[in-house]
Write a protein that holds these residues in place. Sequence first.
Motif, PDB file in Angstrom:
ATOM      1  N   LYS A   1       0.829  -1.206   0.000  1.00 29.47           N
ATOM      2  CA  LYS A   1       0.000   0.000   0.000  1.00 29.47           C
ATOM      3  C   LYS A   1       0.864   1.256   0.000  1.00 29.47           C
ATOM      4  N   THR A   2       1.923   1.226   0.793  1.00 28.93           N
ATOM      5  CA  THR A   2       2.832   2.375   0.825  1.00 28.93           C
ATOM      6  C   THR A   2       3.498   2.568  -0.532  1.00 28.93           C
TER       7      THR A   2
ATOM      8  N   ASN B   1       0.890   3.933  -3.029  1.00 36.41           N
ATOM      9  CA  ASN B   1       0.611   5.343  -2.735  1.00 36.41           C
ATOM     10  C   ASN B   1       1.751   6.241  -3.233  1.00 36.41           C
TER      11      ASN B   1
ATOM     12  N   ARG C   1      -6.398  -8.489  -4.115  1.00 35.31           N
ATOM     13  CA  ARG C   1      -5.382  -7.543  -3.669  1.00 35.31           C
ATOM     14  C   ARG C   1      -5.207  -6.422  -4.686  1.00 35.31           C
TER      15      ARG C   1
ATOM     16  N   GLU D   1      -7.935  -4.058  -4.097  1.00 35.61           N
ATOM     17  CA  GLU D   1      -7.683  -3.318  -2.856  1.00 35.61           C
ATOM     18  C   GLU D   1      -6.635  -2.227  -3.068  1.00 35.61           C
ATOM     19  N   LEU D   2      -5.600  -2.545  -3.837  1.00 38.28           N
ATOM     20  CA  LEU D   2      -4.523  -1.589  -4.087  1.00 38.28           C
ATOM     21  C   LEU D   2      -4.886  -0.585  -5.177  1.00 38.28           C
TER      22      LEU D   2
END
Length: 225
Positions: free
Chosen positions: A46-47, A50, A77, A80-81
């Motif tokens: 996720k980081t 982003n 996933r 989600e991402l």
Amino acid sequence: MSNFIFMFTYNDVTVPNAIEVFEEVKETGIKCVGFKDIGLPVGKLKTLVNTLRKEKRIIFLEVVSETEEANIRSAKRAIELDVDYLIGGTYVKPTLHLLKETHIKYCPYVGKVVGHPCLLRGTISEISEDAKKVEALGVSGINLLAYRYDGDIDRLITSMLQAVNIPVIVAGSINSFERVKRVTELGVWGFTIGGAIFDKKFVPDGSLSDQITAVMNVVEKARTK
């Protein structure tokens, strides 16, 4: 012009320092970047995503897991991402079902894919017929493990480009200028490179940025011919 997709991966696994690697190479201007579904926990992914989003990159998640359960987990996933492309994987129908309400473009593997790192097997005719069937299901493109194939690679790529009317991405083991030139000359939509960048196959004494710039220069020269 072929799109060069830099993968933060080595031996088909996302490298643990992917975020730091991106910070190191982002000034090259590399637009398309990606990672595998193996190697980093979801928090770090996720980081990473982003960070890539803030820098306006096009994001690819490649599925190299072998089981249907793992493929479906990776598709979830990807949602989600909120990546741009989900590439790889072999369980096409259930993956398409999951992605149907999203903007994510799906480009699965075709042919018989075995092992990890992934290898491509089957005859060129069988692989091309599989690609036609997959195209008919409504995928956005094909992810072809051309340089993981133990036959006539040029004929395989040419046959694939003739068989389908959707983008073809060549993934895996592009580790020389010769191979970069060849896939761009043949006219594939895109190609991925990961391990060869980290192994510094293109500029032996150079930085990671030097490797990426060198590959980008080959693609640019092909575009201007």
